[in-house]
Each structure stands twice: as structure tokens, then as C-alpha cells.
Design a protein around this motif. Structure first.
Motif, PDB file in Angstrom:
ATOM      1  N   ARG A  94      -7.204  -0.496   2.984  1.00  0.00           N
ATOM      2  CA  ARG A  94      -6.517  -0.618   4.514  1.00  0.00           C
ATOM      3  C   ARG A  94      -5.697  -1.946   4.686  1.00  0.00           C
ATOM      4  O   ARG A  94      -6.982  -3.204   4.095  1.00  0.00           O
ATOM      5  CB  ARG A  94      -7.191  -0.079   5.740  1.00  0.00           C
ATOM      6  N   ALA A  95      -4.774  -1.832   5.714  1.00  0.00           N
ATOM      7  CA  ALA A  95      -5.022  -4.204   5.939  1.00  0.00           C
ATOM      8  C   ALA A  95      -5.340  -3.821   7.256  1.00  0.00           C
ATOM      9  O   ALA A  95      -5.708  -2.748   8.093  1.00  0.00           O
ATOM     10  CB  ALA A  95      -2.811  -3.713   6.190  1.00  0.00           C
ATOM     11  N   GLY A  96      -6.368  -5.536   7.433  1.00  0.00           N
ATOM     12  CA  GLY A  96      -6.532  -5.846   9.071  1.00  0.00           C
ATOM     13  C   GLY A  96      -5.190  -5.837   9.425  1.00  0.00           C
ATOM     14  O   GLY A  96      -4.061  -5.630   9.339  1.00  0.00           O
ATOM     15  N   THR A  97      -5.904  -5.682  11.111  1.00  0.00           N
ATOM     16  CA  THR A  97      -4.801  -6.008  11.946  1.00  0.00           C
ATOM     17  C   THR A  97      -4.809  -6.968  12.682  1.00  0.00           C
ATOM     18  O   THR A  97      -4.709  -7.912  13.951  1.00  0.00           O
ATOM     19  CB  THR A  97      -4.883  -4.679  12.975  1.00  0.00           C
ATOM     20  N   GLY A  98      -5.876  -8.133  12.292  1.00  0.00           N
ATOM     21  CA  GLY A  98      -5.284  -9.637  12.882  1.00  0.00           C
ATOM     22  C   GLY A  98      -4.793 -10.136  12.960  1.00  0.00           C
ATOM     23  O   GLY A  98      -3.898 -10.002  11.450  1.00  0.00           O
ATOM     24  N   ARG A 128      -3.948   5.466  10.873  1.00  0.00           N
ATOM     25  CA  ARG A 128      -5.151   5.805  11.519  1.00  0.00           C
ATOM     26  C   ARG A 128      -5.090   4.893  10.358  1.00  0.00           C
ATOM     27  O   ARG A 128      -6.178   4.058   9.730  1.00  0.00           O
ATOM     28  CB  ARG A 128      -6.417   6.558  11.164  1.00  0.00           C
ATOM     29  N   ARG A 129      -5.512   5.031   8.940  1.00  0.00           N
ATOM     30  CA  ARG A 129      -6.198   4.972   7.708  1.00  0.00           C
ATOM     31  C   ARG A 129      -4.641   3.698   7.107  1.00  0.00           C
ATOM     32  O   ARG A 129      -5.326   3.530   5.671  1.00  0.00           O
ATOM     33  CB  ARG A 129      -5.280   6.186   6.262  1.00  0.00           C
ATOM     34  N   ALA A 130      -3.838   3.577   7.823  1.00  0.00           N
ATOM     35  CA  ALA A 130      -2.337   1.854   7.079  1.00  0.00           C
ATOM     36  C   ALA A 130      -3.382   1.029   7.577  1.00  0.00           C
ATOM     37  O   ALA A 130      -3.698   0.296   6.334  1.00  0.00           O
ATOM     38  CB  ALA A 130      -1.486   2.075   7.784  1.00  0.00           C
ATOM     39  N   THR A 131      -4.179   1.119   8.592  1.00  0.00           N
ATOM     40  CA  THR A 131      -5.524  -0.104   9.152  1.00  0.00           C
ATOM     41  C   THR A 131      -6.615  -0.382   9.441  1.00  0.00           C
ATOM     42  O   THR A 131      -7.483   0.504   9.813  1.00  0.00           O
ATOM     43  CB  THR A 131      -3.773  -1.208  10.415  1.00  0.00           C
ATOM     44  N   MET A 156       1.040  -0.905   0.094  1.00  0.00           N
ATOM     45  CA  MET A 156      -0.139  -0.320  -0.176  1.00  0.00           C
ATOM     46  C   MET A 156       0.807   1.060  -0.261  1.00  0.00           C
ATOM     47  O   MET A 156       2.108   1.528   0.191  1.00  0.00           O
ATOM     48  CB  MET A 156      -1.139  -0.026   1.240  1.00  0.00           C
ATOM     49  N   THR A 157       0.814   2.018  -0.965  1.00  0.00           N
ATOM     50  CA  THR A 157       1.596   3.229  -0.866  1.00  0.00           C
ATOM     51  C   THR A 157       0.358   4.356   0.140  1.00  0.00           C
ATOM     52  O   THR A 157      -0.396   4.914   0.357  1.00  0.00           O
ATOM     53  CB  THR A 157       1.657   3.580  -2.186  1.00  0.00           C
ATOM     54  N   GLU A 158       1.418   5.355   0.129  1.00  0.00           N
ATOM     55  CA  GLU A 158       0.623   6.850   0.771  1.00  0.00           C
ATOM     56  C   GLU A 158      -1.205   7.047   0.046  1.00  0.00           C
ATOM     57  O   GLU A 158      -1.860   7.592   0.437  1.00  0.00           O
ATOM     58  CB  GLU A 158       1.601   7.873   1.213  1.00  0.00           C
ATOM     59  N   ALA A 159      -0.985   7.137  -1.612  1.00  0.00           N
ATOM     60  CA  ALA A 159      -2.144   7.338  -1.826  1.00  0.00           C
ATOM     61  C   ALA A 159      -2.788   6.467  -2.466  1.00  0.00           C
ATOM     62  O   ALA A 159      -3.963   6.919  -2.470  1.00  0.00           O
ATOM     63  CB  ALA A 159      -1.228   7.848  -3.927  1.00  0.00           C
TER      64      ALA A 159
END
Length: 244
Positions: free
Chosen positions: A9-13, A83-86, A1-4
Motif C-alpha cells: 500500500r501507498a501512504g497517504t501523507g 481501502r487496499r490502495a493506501t 502497484m498492480t491489483e495483484a
């Protein structure tokens, strides 16, 4: 995933944060890409072992070269990226405090906890811990705030490696003991207790010549690097087995 691609989002399981040897956030199907500021904030919170940290303290430590308003804005921006990453947050923010999510596991924190258990004899010495103890804390980062944490990590792992090696000697696992002791030496080449552990492992195997040779190499190293000699305790350890 890039900033753009912030919408993906990736899950956090089973999310994991790697700080030993490199920085890596693993969530969902793989590696989560973060900008440098978000990486630094996440690492800073992780090294505090889940304790709440004030936003202002984080801003001052992570961006000491910036004015207060700019540093605080950098914290907000880093939190936005996190916040946007996962799908689930890896940081629990409040008005003035920040805390790592308890759902996120951190290799550094787990290694420190395991090392303390080993040194305190509250748990059996695990050979698989040696790999984690051999790795530096974020070795490619030049941040000043990491310096005391690296010194602390160095002492934790040295004591744990020696405890593991001594336990392995007592169980007859001499090769594994030597590997743990030599890992400690690679961290601090002049540390006498690590060299004594190597000698003890050789003597436990009946390899008196190897013990004597290691002692002589260590004595030469100390003389060359520091202009001192090994302690009387170490000399007696070898002298009791071979004529020096």
C-alpha cells in the motif's frame, strides 16, 4: 502497484487527487494504480467537494446501465480496492453514506475555490491559477454524470480567467493578461467578454491596430459561425480608439 499487489500500500501523507487534464492519485512515493471502477468512485466523490453521498446515488450515477444489485456490488468492489490502495483511507465509508477523506487534497476543488475567490475579489488574482483553469475536467472520460460538472467548470473558469485578466490589465501586466484572456477564448471561442478583454489589454498598451485587428477577426468569426455581429458595446470600445 498492480491489483495483484494489493498487499503493498501507498501512504497517504500529503495525498493528492488530480482530476484536471487527467486522473491521478498521488500518495506516498508516487502514483497509485487503481482499477477504473475505483477511479470513477473517487472522482465522483471528489467532485461533490467533500459532501457525503449516498451509496445508492453513487451506484445509480456511476453504473446506470446495471441493475441495482449489480451497481451496488460495483460500489462495494470499488471501495475494497480503495481501502487496499493506501495505508490511510481516502474514502470515509458508513452504512449508507460515502465521503472523501479530508486528508486528500483535490486539484479540481482547490481550483474552484480559488476561482470563486478571484471572481468575488476576496483574494488577489493569481497568475499561477491560469494553468489550472486551462485544463479540462477528466477530458478522456465519457461518463454521462460528468457532463453537468464540466459545464459548471467551464463557467467557473471562464469568469475567473476574465477576472484575472482584468486585474492584470489594471496592474500593467499586459502579457499575462492576454495569456489569461486567450485561455478563456480557447475554452469558448465565441465568448464576447473574453474577446473584449483581449481588446482592452491591447488598448491599455496603446496597440490600437492590434485591438482593431482582433475586433475584425472576432466579427468575422461571429458572422461565419453564428451569423451575428458583435454587441454595440464592443463596437463602441474599438470605435472610440480607431475608425472602423
Amino acid at each position: 502497484m498492480t491489483e495483484a499487489e494489493g498487499g503493498r500500500r501507498a501512504g497517504t501523507g500529503g495525498a493528492q487527487l488530480v482530476l484536471l487534464g487527467r486522473f491521478e492519485l498521488l500518495a506516498g512515493c508516487g502514483d497509485v494504480t487503481l482499477p477504473k471502477g475505483a477511479q470513477r468512485l473517487l472522482a465522483y466523490l471528489a467532485i461533490h467537494h467533500g459532501d457525503a453521498v449516498s451509496r445508492q446515488a453513487a451506484a445509480e450515477q456511476l453504473w446506470p446501465e446495471c441493475r441495482r444489485q449489480r451497481a451496488t456490488a460495483n460500489v462495494r468492489q470499488a471501495l475494497w480496492h480503495l481501502r487496499r490502495a493506501t495505508e490511510r483511507p481516502v474514502v470515509e465509508p458508513s452504512v449508507d453514506r460515502l465521503r472523501l477523506s479530508p486528508a486528500l487534497t483535490v486539484d479540481f476543488c482547490r481550483a474552484v475555490e480559488a476561482a470563486h475567490l478571484v471572481v468575488g475579489s476576496a483574494a488577489p488574482a493569481a497568475e499561477d491559477l491560469v494553468g489550472a483553469l486551462s485544463r479540462d475536467l477528466l477530458p478522456y472520460w465519457a461518463d454521462d454524470w460528468l457532463a453537468p460538472q464540466r459545464r459548471r467548470w467551464e463557467q467557473v473558469r471562464l469568469h475567473a480567467l476574465e477576472a484575472i485578466a482584468q486585474h492584470l490589465i489594471s496592474t500593467g501586466a499586459h502579457l499575462a493578461a492576454l495569456e489569461a484572456a486567450f485561455t478563456a477564448i480557447s475554452i469558448d471561442p465565441v465568448r464576447e467578454t473574453a474577446h473584449r478583454t483581449v481588446i482592452a489589454a491591447h488598448l491599455a498598451q496603446g496597440n490600437h491596430g492590434s485591438a482593431l485587428r482582433h475586433y475584425q477577426q472576432y466579427r468575422a468569426l461571429l458572422h461565419r459561425e453564428l451569423g451575428v455581429t458583435p454587441s454595440a458595446h464592443m463596437t463602441r470600445l474599438v470605435a472610440s480608439q480607431a475608425a472602423l
